[in-house]
Design a protein around this motif. Structure first.
Motif, PDB file in Angstrom:
ATOM      1  N   GLU A 114       1.150  -1.348  -0.020  1.00  0.00           N
ATOM      2  CA  GLU A 114       0.247  -0.007   0.102  1.00  0.00           C
ATOM      3  C   GLU A 114       0.831   1.382   0.049  1.00  0.00           C
ATOM      4  OE1 GLU A 114      -2.428  -4.050   0.484  1.00  0.00           O
ATOM      5  OE2 GLU A 114      -0.621  -2.926   2.128  1.00  0.00           O
ATOM      6  N   GLU A 117       1.952   1.974  -3.347  1.00  0.00           N
ATOM      7  CA  GLU A 117       0.804   2.169  -4.311  1.00  0.00           C
ATOM      8  C   GLU A 117       1.156   4.234  -3.759  1.00  0.00           C
ATOM      9  OE1 GLU A 117      -1.556  -1.633  -3.790  1.00  0.00           O
ATOM     10  OE2 GLU A 117      -2.256  -0.152  -2.890  1.00  0.00           O
ATOM     11  N   GLU A 118       0.747   3.953  -3.090  1.00  0.00           N
ATOM     12  CA  GLU A 118       1.166   6.168  -3.039  1.00  0.00           C
ATOM     13  C   GLU A 118       1.930   6.158  -3.527  1.00  0.00           C
ATOM     14  OE1 GLU A 118       0.042   9.734  -0.859  1.00  0.00           O
ATOM     15  OE2 GLU A 118      -1.285   8.142  -2.019  1.00  0.00           O
ATOM     16  N   ARG A 121       1.213   6.784  -6.807  1.00  0.00           N
ATOM     17  CA  ARG A 121      -0.224   7.674  -7.364  1.00  0.00           C
ATOM     18  C   ARG A 121       1.033   9.059  -7.457  1.00  0.00           C
ATOM     19  NH1 ARG A 121      -2.790  11.124  -4.919  1.00  0.00           N
ATOM     20  NH2 ARG A 121      -1.587  11.066  -3.163  1.00  0.00           N
ATOM     21  N   LEU A 122       2.325   9.513  -6.521  1.00  0.00           N
ATOM     22  CA  LEU A 122       2.797  10.721  -6.925  1.00  0.00           C
ATOM     23  C   LEU A 122       3.628  10.740  -7.953  1.00  0.00           C
ATOM     24  CD1 LEU A 122       3.062  10.716  -3.045  1.00  0.00           C
ATOM     25  CD2 LEU A 122       1.589  12.457  -4.322  1.00  0.00           C
ATOM     26  N   ASN A 124       2.847   8.946 -10.572  1.00  0.00           N
ATOM     27  CA  ASN A 124       1.951   9.254 -12.015  1.00  0.00           C
ATOM     28  C   ASN A 124       1.529  10.752 -11.828  1.00  0.00           C
ATOM     29  OD1 ASN A 124       2.855   6.747 -12.354  1.00  0.00           O
ATOM     30  ND2 ASN A 124       0.824   5.670 -11.191  1.00  0.00           N
ATOM     31  N   GLU A 125       0.910  11.541 -10.865  1.00  0.00           N
ATOM     32  CA  GLU A 125       0.704  12.226 -10.590  1.00  0.00           C
ATOM     33  C   GLU A 125       1.530  13.985 -10.755  1.00  0.00           C
ATOM     34  OE1 GLU A 125      -0.633  13.122  -7.200  1.00  0.00           O
ATOM     35  OE2 GLU A 125      -2.631  12.219  -7.598  1.00  0.00           O
ATOM     36  N   LEU A 162       3.166  -0.486 -10.850  1.00  0.00           N
ATOM     37  CA  LEU A 162       2.414   0.088 -10.673  1.00  0.00           C
ATOM     38  C   LEU A 162       1.933   1.571 -11.753  1.00  0.00           C
ATOM     39  CD1 LEU A 162       2.248  -0.228  -6.978  1.00  0.00           C
ATOM     40  CD2 LEU A 162       0.435  -1.461  -8.359  1.00  0.00           C
ATOM     41  N   ASP A 164       2.799   4.696 -14.103  1.00  0.00           N
ATOM     42  CA  ASP A 164       2.528   5.053 -15.307  1.00  0.00           C
ATOM     43  C   ASP A 164       3.341   4.912 -16.655  1.00  0.00           C
ATOM     44  OD1 ASP A 164       1.681   6.943 -17.372  1.00  0.00           O
ATOM     45  OD2 ASP A 164      -0.225   6.835 -17.111  1.00  0.00           O
TER      46      ASP A 164
END
Length: 268
Positions: A114, A117-118, A121-122, A124-125, A162, A164
């Motif tokens: 998890e 994953e965070e 996410r950061l 990818n953003e 995970l 992009d």
């Protein structure tokens, strides 16, 4: 695509703080045409001017994109809040940089999937923001991303799965070896995702590995890290980057020996 030899400027961090222009001219005198800046947002224009004056380019650079503050690898605390991705990319454009690589996230963020994953996410953003100004985002590993294993898969590979497709990897071959993973096999598994490596060598002498910064690093080709074989295993590689976290001898000489080795063995 030909592989370009570069140098991570963290290698000469003390020299840069003392004499930015002179240090970069020395880098050029040692045969480099490209560098990888760090901490470049606060000094983007002076650094750009000094690079141009020295005849150097900066195709890649290090800046935090998935952290709000920096935790030192020895756990000795944090620095000031880091710039936003938009600020980072604006500075990158000043420097003519097309790839910005996040250099470090702390080991405490690699204890669960998890958490990874965070981080993904950061990144990818950040990559979505970077894409609007034609700047790629990447991630650079240390040992702990390889030492963290989930169902037989290293944390770095969990992260890669995970990310992009726009997010690339810069694999530090020394830290992979320090993490107990075969760099050649890892790069074969990561494939086209890897566009840069830190071609960093060391003896991996157990008596020296407890020190931070590391005490076993040597010029490229003079240690036990399989640099040439690992680079050959990366089909999309663009940059082979010299770096020392620490070196007790003649640093400039070791830098130049590393560049010569890479130019002879792997640069296209």
């Amino acid at each position: 695509m030909a592989i370009q030899t570069s140098i991570q400027l963290f290698t000469i961090k003390d020299q840069l703080e003392t004499d930015l222009e002179g240090s970069l001219k020395e880098v050029a005198a040692r045969g480099f045409t490209a560098v990888e800046p760090y901490d470049f947002v606060r000094r983007a224009q002076p650094l750009a001017d000094a690079l141009a004056d020295a005849g150097l380019t900066a195709p890649s650079g290090h800046a935090f994109l998935a952290s709000e503050s920096f935790v030192n690898p020895d756990g000795s605390g944090t620095t000031l809040p880091v710039p936003s991705p938009a600020e980072v990319f604006a500075a990158a454009k000043v420097l003519g940089m097309d790839t910005v690589i996040d250099p470090y996230t702390e080991p405490a963020r690699w204890e669960t999937v998890e958490q990874i994953e965070e981080t993904a996410r950061l990144l990818n953003e950040a990559a979505a923001v970077g894409a609007t100004v034609d700047v790629r985002v990447g991630y650079h590993n240390h040992a702990h991303e390889l030492e963290a294993v989930f169902d037989g898969v290293t944390g770095l590979e969990v992260l890669a799965g995970l990310l992009d497709e726009r997010v690339v990897l810069e694999v530090d071959l020394y830290w992979v070896a320090r993490g107990g993973v075969d760099p050649v096999a890892l790069l074969q598994r990561l494939g086209d995702r890897v566009i840069a490596v830190h071609a960093k060598d060391g003896t991996l002498d157990p008596a020296l590995l407890s020190a931070y910064p590391p005490a076993d690093q040597v010029a490229a080709g003079e240690g036990v890290v399989p640099l040439v074989e690992a680079i050959a295993a990366a089909p999309a590689l663009e940059l082979a980057i010299v770096e020392f976290d620490h070196f007790d001898g003649d640093l400039w000489d070791a830098i130049e020996r590393s560049r010569v080795y890479l130019d002879e063995k792997v640069a296209g």
